[in-house]
Design an enzyme around this catalytic site. Structure first.
Site, PDB file in Angstrom:
ATOM      1  CG  HIS A 296      -1.970  -1.030   1.237  1.00 20.29           C
ATOM      2  ND1 HIS A 296      -2.838  -1.227   0.186  1.00 20.29           N
ATOM      3  CD2 HIS A 296      -2.284  -1.979   2.163  1.00 20.29           C
ATOM      4  CE1 HIS A 296      -3.642  -2.248   0.474  1.00 20.29           C
ATOM      5  NE2 HIS A 296      -3.322  -2.732   1.661  1.00 20.29           N
TER       6      HIS A 296
ATOM      7  CG  ASP B  25      -4.850 -10.223   3.251  1.00 23.51           C
ATOM      8  OD1 ASP B  25      -4.534 -10.693   2.133  1.00 23.51           O
ATOM      9  OD2 ASP B  25      -4.607  -9.051   3.581  1.00 23.51           O
TER      10      ASP B  25
HETATM   11 ZN    ZN Z   1      -4.061  -7.301   2.688  1.00 27.32          ZN
END
Ligand code: ZN
Length: 315
Positions: free
Chosen positions: A129, A253
């Site tokens: 990110h 995830d």
């Molecule tokens: Zn993630």
């Protein structure tokens, strides 16, 4: 019988020094459970020690000088979060992020010298990110992005593929390479969740047009949908691109029972995606592949999926 691939794994208790505070999903506990599972991998999988931390110059291959300095200063000031927003840090986070990045660069060097074909780097904090000038999510420095630039600058490679199967879209990586003609970014992720980017209609810009490939997947979908999308879209795109090195943003995830992600992949999905990345690497990249841990927040699920990933790397 097919020879097994020489595979390595890197993990270290040092990464537990990155303390994100009580109740944070990207925790040292999560990492401890993962490390214990990696300890029990078969002896044929080589444990790769990091040779060094990343230098500031290497961080600056991707990040703005001002952002590097901000991370350094916020860490010195004992801030709980980077002032760019939602990234939890502690007094050790700058050092640990450089160590994580340096370990990945060591893995890249090891693969480039031909000592191993593929290495999984279990590091934290994660990276995908982080943009050139901003920490985001749980990410400080964008490891895979630095890895791609390092492969070009240090090892003289040109075309690098980054495959990102974390449940979240890697907005940082996409943004960094959106106009780049030599780095292909492929992301499989859950649609309509953080960071709310990664539309299928984003294909890159300028000279990078056609080199961003986003596959948003609906909530609750299982691995079959991801694997079908790989076959229909990812595989043909990579065949055209012909990468000289494959980097994986390996988040876990998207696995079922993750407390943050809403997909339902099983361990075999991660194993099969890994095999398909290896196939691309063997066809175009001399087998060279390095994967770097991103998310995965159910500690037992993370450990189990990561082990499946490493075993598939070594098949
Ligand atoms: Zn993630």
């Amino acid at each position: 019988m097919k020879e097994t691939r020489q595979t390595g794994v890197h993990f270290s208790a040092d990464y537990q020094r990155h303390d994100t505070g009580p109740g944070h999903p990207e925790s040292a506990h999560r990492y401890r459970v993962l490390s214990e599972a990696l300890e029990s991998l078969p002896p044929g999988i080589e444990r790769v020690a990091s040779a060094r931390r990343a230098t500031v110059a290497e961080v600056l291959l991707v990040h703005d000088h001002s952002y590097h300095d901000l991370v350094y200063r916020d860490t010195e000031l004992l801030a709980d979060f980077l002032r760019t927003g939602d990234t939890a840090i502690c007094e050790h986070s700058y050092d640990v992020a450089l160590e994580a990045c340096g370990a990945m660069l060591t893995a890249i060097d090891t693969v480039m010298t031909g000592n191993l074909a593929g290495v999984f780097c279990a590091v934290r904090p994660p990276g995908h990110h982080a943009t050139a000038n901003r920490g985001m999510g749980f990410c400080v420095f964008n490891h895979v992005a630095i890895g791609a630039r390092y492969l070009q600058a240090r090892h003289g490679l040109k075309r690098i593929a980054i495959i990102d199967w974390d449940v979240h879209h890697g907005n940082g990586t996409e943004e960094i390479f959106i106009e780049d003609p030599d780095v292909m970014y492929v992301s499989l992720h859950q649609e309509h969740i953080y960071p709310y980017t990664g539309a299928a209609t984003t294909h890159g810009r300028g000279e990078g047009l056609g080199l961003t490939l986003n596959i948003p997947l609906p909530s609750l979908s299982d691995g079959c949908l991801a694997l079908a999308a790989w076959e229909a879209q990812v595989m043909p795109a990579l065949e055209v691109f012909q990468p000289e090195f494959v980097l994986i943003s390996a988040g876990f995830d998207a696995r079922m029972d993750d407390p943050i992600g809403g997909l339902r992949w099983d361990d075999e999905t991660f194993a099969e995606l890994t095999r398909r990345c290896v196939r691309i690497a063997e066809r175009w990249s001399g087998g060279r592949l390095v994967s770097v841990l991103e998310g995965g927040y159910n500690p037992a699920g993370l450990a189990s999926a990561a082990v499946a990933h490493v075993l598939a790397l070594s098949e």
